[in-house]
Each structure stands twice: as C-alpha cells, then as structure tokens.
Design a protein around this motif. Structure first.
Motif, PDB file in Angstrom:
ATOM      1  N   GLU A   1      90.593  40.291  12.663  1.00 31.06           N
ATOM      2  CA  GLU A   1      90.544  39.553  13.926  1.00 31.06           C
ATOM      3  C   GLU A   1      91.926  39.301  14.524  1.00 31.06           C
ATOM      4  N   VAL A   2      92.961  39.141  13.694  1.00 29.12           N
ATOM      5  CA  VAL A   2      94.296  38.820  14.214  1.00 29.12           C
ATOM      6  C   VAL A   2      94.843  39.928  15.114  1.00 29.12           C
ATOM      7  N   PRO A   3      94.719  41.226  14.792  1.00 28.97           N
ATOM      8  CA  PRO A   3      95.214  42.259  15.720  1.00 28.97           C
ATOM      9  C   PRO A   3      94.535  42.223  17.074  1.00 28.97           C
ATOM     10  N   ARG A   4      93.246  41.847  17.098  1.00 28.30           N
ATOM     11  CA  ARG A   4      92.586  41.743  18.407  1.00 28.30           C
ATOM     12  C   ARG A   4      93.198  40.614  19.231  1.00 28.30           C
ATOM     13  N   ILE A   5      93.558  39.532  18.529  1.00 26.02           N
ATOM     14  CA  ILE A   5      94.152  38.402  19.266  1.00 26.02           C
ATOM     15  C   ILE A   5      95.572  38.733  19.726  1.00 26.02           C
ATOM     16  N   ASN A   6      96.337  39.419  18.894  1.00 18.18           N
ATOM     17  CA  ASN A   6      97.730  39.758  19.225  1.00 18.18           C
ATOM     18  C   ASN A   6      97.865  41.080  19.978  1.00 18.18           C
ATOM     19  N   ARG A   7      96.774  41.582  20.523  1.00 16.47           N
ATOM     20  CA  ARG A   7      96.815  42.869  21.219  1.00 16.47           C
ATOM     21  C   ARG A   7      97.732  42.783  22.459  1.00 16.47           C
ATOM     22  N   TYR A   8      98.509  43.841  22.697  1.00 20.41           N
ATOM     23  CA  TYR A   8      99.414  44.023  23.849  1.00 20.41           C
ATOM     24  C   TYR A   8     100.621  43.091  23.853  1.00 20.41           C
ATOM     25  N   LEU A   9     100.789  42.252  22.815  1.00 19.94           N
ATOM     26  CA  LEU A   9     101.990  41.412  22.778  1.00 19.94           C
ATOM     27  C   LEU A   9     103.264  42.254  22.668  1.00 19.94           C
ATOM     28  N   PRO A  10     103.322  43.277  21.849  1.00 20.47           N
ATOM     29  CA  PRO A  10     104.541  44.118  21.835  1.00 20.47           C
ATOM     30  C   PRO A  10     104.828  44.795  23.173  1.00 20.47           C
ATOM     31  N   LEU A  11     103.764  45.157  23.891  1.00 22.80           N
ATOM     32  CA  LEU A  11     103.974  45.789  25.198  1.00 22.80           C
ATOM     33  C   LEU A  11     104.615  44.821  26.181  1.00 22.80           C
ATOM     34  N   LEU A  12     104.166  43.553  26.154  1.00 22.26           N
ATOM     35  CA  LEU A  12     104.791  42.552  27.020  1.00 22.26           C
ATOM     36  C   LEU A  12     106.261  42.356  26.657  1.00 22.26           C
ATOM     37  N   LYS A  13     106.556  42.380  25.396  1.00 21.41           N
ATOM     38  CA  LYS A  13     107.943  42.237  24.972  1.00 21.41           C
ATOM     39  C   LYS A  13     108.780  43.428  25.427  1.00 21.41           C
ATOM     40  N   ILE A  14     108.211  44.609  25.381  1.00 21.62           N
ATOM     41  CA  ILE A  14     108.921  45.807  25.839  1.00 21.62           C
ATOM     42  C   ILE A  14     109.203  45.730  27.340  1.00 21.62           C
ATOM     43  N   VAL A  15     108.212  45.251  28.102  1.00 21.88           N
ATOM     44  CA  VAL A  15     108.419  45.109  29.553  1.00 21.88           C
ATOM     45  C   VAL A  15     109.556  44.139  29.835  1.00 21.88           C
TER      46      VAL A  15
ATOM     47  N   LYS B   1      99.106  32.847  18.462  1.00 23.57           N
ATOM     48  CA  LYS B   1      99.467  32.304  17.157  1.00 23.57           C
ATOM     49  C   LYS B   1      98.625  31.084  16.806  1.00 23.57           C
ATOM     50  N   SER B   2      98.369  30.243  17.805  1.00 22.25           N
ATOM     51  CA  SER B   2      97.539  29.056  17.535  1.00 22.25           C
ATOM     52  C   SER B   2      96.114  29.458  17.146  1.00 22.25           C
ATOM     53  N   LEU B   3      95.574  30.478  17.832  1.00 26.62           N
ATOM     54  CA  LEU B   3      94.232  30.933  17.481  1.00 26.62           C
ATOM     55  C   LEU B   3      94.225  31.569  16.086  1.00 26.62           C
ATOM     56  N   SER B   4      95.278  32.329  15.764  1.00 25.83           N
ATOM     57  CA  SER B   4      95.348  32.931  14.425  1.00 25.83           C
ATOM     58  C   SER B   4      95.442  31.858  13.343  1.00 25.83           C
ATOM     59  N   GLU B   5      96.180  30.822  13.619  1.00 27.25           N
ATOM     60  CA  GLU B   5      96.289  29.744  12.639  1.00 27.25           C
ATOM     61  C   GLU B   5      94.948  29.022  12.452  1.00 27.25           C
TER      62      GLU B   5
END
Length: 458
Positions: free
Chosen positions: A355-369, A436-440
């Motif tokens: 479930e955590v990868p679904r929640i953190n999806r596209y976060l690296p892309l936002l960081k790249i932008v 992160k809050s949802l993952s926790e």
C-alpha cells in the motif's frame, strides 16, 4: 632733278586717281579726260573736307558736353564729400550722445535691471511650461506674447509697459487656476488607426486628459490629442469612472510629469509579453510547471480522499473494506489468520509495503520537476547571454536595444525557473508529508493488530 620729282608725283597721283576715275561716270557725250578726272578729284576733296569739318564740329560739341558733365559730376562729388564729412561728424557726436544717454539710463535704472532679468527668465520659463501644457489647447496665442516679451526684456534700452507685466502675471495666475480644475470639452482626438474623431475630452488639471475611459497624449508640435495605442490597464479604473461621469471622489492616477511617466507605463511589457521574451525555453518551463502543478494537485486530492476513507475505516474496524488501504490491510490480516504473531507480522508488513508505494506514487517525479525547473532557467540564462554577446560582436555596445532581447531571455527564464521551482518544492513537501502521515497510520494499525494477537495468545 625737279622735273623727275614732278614726273614721279604725277605718276603717283594718276595711280591713285585711276580707281576713282574708273568709278566716276562720264557725262553724256563727253569723253573722260585728265582735266575732267582732276575736277572730279578736286570736287571729292572739297566734299571730304566739308564732311570732316562737320565731324570735327560734332566732336568739339560733344567734347564741350562731356566737359560740362564732368564738371557737374565733380561738383556733385564735392557736395557728397562735404555731406559725408558732415554726417561723419554728426555720427560721432550722436555716438558720444548715445553713450552718455546709455550711461545715464543705466544709472537711473539701477535695480530695475534685476527686475527685467527676472521678468525675462520668468517669461522664458513660462513659455517652456505653457508649450507642453494641456491648457495650450485653450490659449494658443499666449506663446507668441511670451516669446516677444522675453526677447524685449533682453534688450537694455527697452522698458516694459505696465500692461505687459500685468498680462504676464495674468497668464501665470490663469495657469495656476486651471491646474486645479477638471474640465470636459469636445475636441478632436487622433485614434491609433489614423482617424480623427470628435470626443468629449476631460482634462484633469495640467496632468492628464482622458476620453472614453482612455488616456490621451498631447503633442505640442501639432497641438493635437493622440490616444495611446496601449493603455496602462492597471490605472484605467479612474479614467473610466471619470469618463462615465461618476459623482463623488474618484481614485484617479495623476501623472505629475505631464505624460512622460504614462508613456513609459504604456511601453512597459505586460505579463504575456514578458513570458514571450523567454522564448522556447520559457514556454517549456511554464509547461513543466503546469504539468507539475496538475500532478501535485491530483495527488493531494487522491491522498485527501484516501485519508477520509482510512479515517472512516478506523472508526469502523470490524467491517473492513477493500476500497481503502487500511481495509485491505485488515482483510489481509484476517485472511492470513496465522497461529503465531511473527508470521502475522510478516503478512501485515507485506500488505503495508504493497500500500505504501500507491500512497507515495509520483513523489519522485514532483521532486524532479522542482529540481529541473531552475536548471532550465539557467539554460535560458546562458542562451540569452550568448545572444547578447553575439549582438555586441556584430553591432557593438552602443545601442542597448540590440542587446535587450538576449538580456530579457536571460532574466525571464531565470525568473520562470524560480517561479516554478519554489511552488513545486513546497507542493512536493506537502504531498510527501501527507503521504507520510497516511503511511504511518497504516504501519501503526498493522503494529496494533500484531500487538492485539500477541495479547490474545498470552
């Protein structure tokens, strides 16, 4: 010897007279003889002598006339020389008299010279101010008076009249009075397309003129009102309200420089023009920023919906649902009801990791932008500086306008890159903290299930 001389003289005379005898016509019936030829020569001599006497008499008469004319000219020259000497002496006397009179005038004028200098300066300054003033449309005749008055005040021997000084004071007072008036009159206005139309023009003191909610420019050389091709959109509210005739106090932008600041504002590029100065790189940065913004907003909406579903599931843990992450973890715990807690912990950890990868999806892309945007701005800066240096190489650094394109691209792309990077960095942190809050929460619920199973077994 004498006989020989006579013979020679007779031969010469005959040689000279033969042509004349050949031309003379003999009388009827008489042959041509030496005596008749001699008579003809004598008669011709007498006629020539008579002609010579007449010519000599004419020459003497003409000589007497010329001598008389010469005497008259000499007499006239003498008279003119005497008159010139008299005039020269009179000029010297007048020059001395004028010098004495000027000295007496300077002594009697005293401090009035300073007054005349002040009047000349005031008239010159007023003429320069009135020439570019909007009131010149109502009083075009005062310029000639001020120019003439200032010119006469510059002469040392010309005293001003009281009426002229009063008129100068009147023109100054009239200008001061009209500087505080708002007057509406119908005047011809030159539109940007070249047509001239009569419009109601409102003059705000000496500062601005508006018509139909638009600012007008006064052209002193032609005495016409010209509508600006571009209007300062930021300050059009007061102009429109004034043209509409709204009663009460109005917020109106006044240009104290009589149109110079307003002209600069009309030449300033708007937002779209500034963005266009960035060129292809600028538009690419904007497209990247829009894509990143949409992605971040989409992820925030998804995480918000997921968080609401998780909180609803937390309020009702006995009925897990497969439509939210926490429900799927609870279902995984019930599906794998292992006897020992270690196996259950591993099963729940596996479910959480899914479930955590679904929640953190596209976060690296936002960081790249957020990281790429300022780099693209730097690329545009370098490209713009290259264009600037090429312009300097070709045309030199004399005209800054030739370098304006490259400098604009260099600065605009940098600004666009920072304008995209800063919000994207904030959105990335916001989305990351939410994920992160949802993952926790998911990890905490999984640990709680393991703890409850351990307590039950104990």
């Amino acid at each position: 010897m004498k006989a020989m001389i006579r013979t020679i003289a007779l031969g010469v005379g005959l040689s000279l007279c033969l042509p004349l005898a050949a031309l003379a016509e003999p009388e009827q019936g008489k042959p041509l003889t030496l005596e008749s030829l001699l008579q003809s020569v004598k008669q011709g001599r007498r006629e020539d002598q008579a002609v010579n006497r007449e010519r000599l008499a004419e020459f003497k008469a003409e000589q007497r006339d010329r001598e008389k004319l010469l005497a008259e000219i000499k007499a006239e020259r003498a008279a003119l020389e005497a008159l010139s000497a008299e005039r020269e002496s009179q000029f010297e006397e007048n020059e001395l008299l004028i010098g004495d009179l000027e000295q007496r005038l300077q002594e009697r004028m005293g401090s009035l010279k300073e007054l005349f200098g002040v009047l000349q300066q005031v008239a010159s300054d007023a003429q320069g101010q009135f020439y570019v003033s909007l009131t010149q449309l109502d009083h075009p005749e005062r310029g000639d008076f001020l120019v003439d008055f200032a010119g006469r005040m510059g002469q040392a021997n010309r005293l001003p009249e009281i009426g002229e000084i009063e008129r100068l004071w009147f023109e100054l007072q009239q200008e001061m009075t009209e500087s505080g008036q708002v007057v509406t009159q119908t005047r011809n206005v030159l539109t940007p397309d070249g047509t001239e139309e009569p419009r109601p023009v409102t003059r705000v003191g000496l500062f601005n003129a508006v018509a139909d909610g638009k600012y007008l420019q006064f052209i002193p050389e032609t005495g016409r009102l010209l509508e600006y091709s571009r209007q300062p959109d930021r300050y059009l509210g007061g102009a429109r309200a004034l043209s509409a005739g709204d009663a009460g106090p109005l917020a109106f932008a006044v240009d104290p420089t009589r149109g110079q600041l307003l002209e600069l504002l009309t030449q300033a590029p708007n937002l779209s023009e500034r963005v266009a100065q960035g060129g292809t790189i600028g538009y690419s940065i904007i497209a990247l920023g829009v894509a990143g913004l949409l992605l971040a907003l989409g992820r925030l909406v998804v995480l918000w919906l997921e968080g609401r579903a998780i909180h609803r599931q937390m309020a009702n843990p006995e009925e897990p649902s497969a439509k939210n992450a926490l429900g799927r973890i609870l279902l995984a715990g019930r599906l794998h009801d292992e006897p020992d807690t270690e196996t259950l912990e591993l099963r729940l950890s596996e479910a959480v990791l899914e479930e955590v990868p679904r929640i953190n999806r596209y976060l690296p892309l936002l960081k790249i932008v957020a990281a790429v945007a300022p780099l693209m701005g730097l690329l545009g800066t370098v490209t713009g500086m290259i264009v600037t240096f090429q312009a300097i190489t070709l045309f030199g650094a004399g005209d800054p306008r030739l370098m304006a394109g490259g400098i604009s691209q260099a600065l605009v792309t940098t600004v666009l890159g920072l304008c995209v990077a800063i919000p994207m960095l904030l959105l990335h942190n916001l989305v990351q903290s939410r994920a992160k809050s949802l993952s926790e929460i998911l990890q905490g619920r999984a640990v709680a299930m393991v703890a409850s199973r351990a307590e039950a077994q104990g």
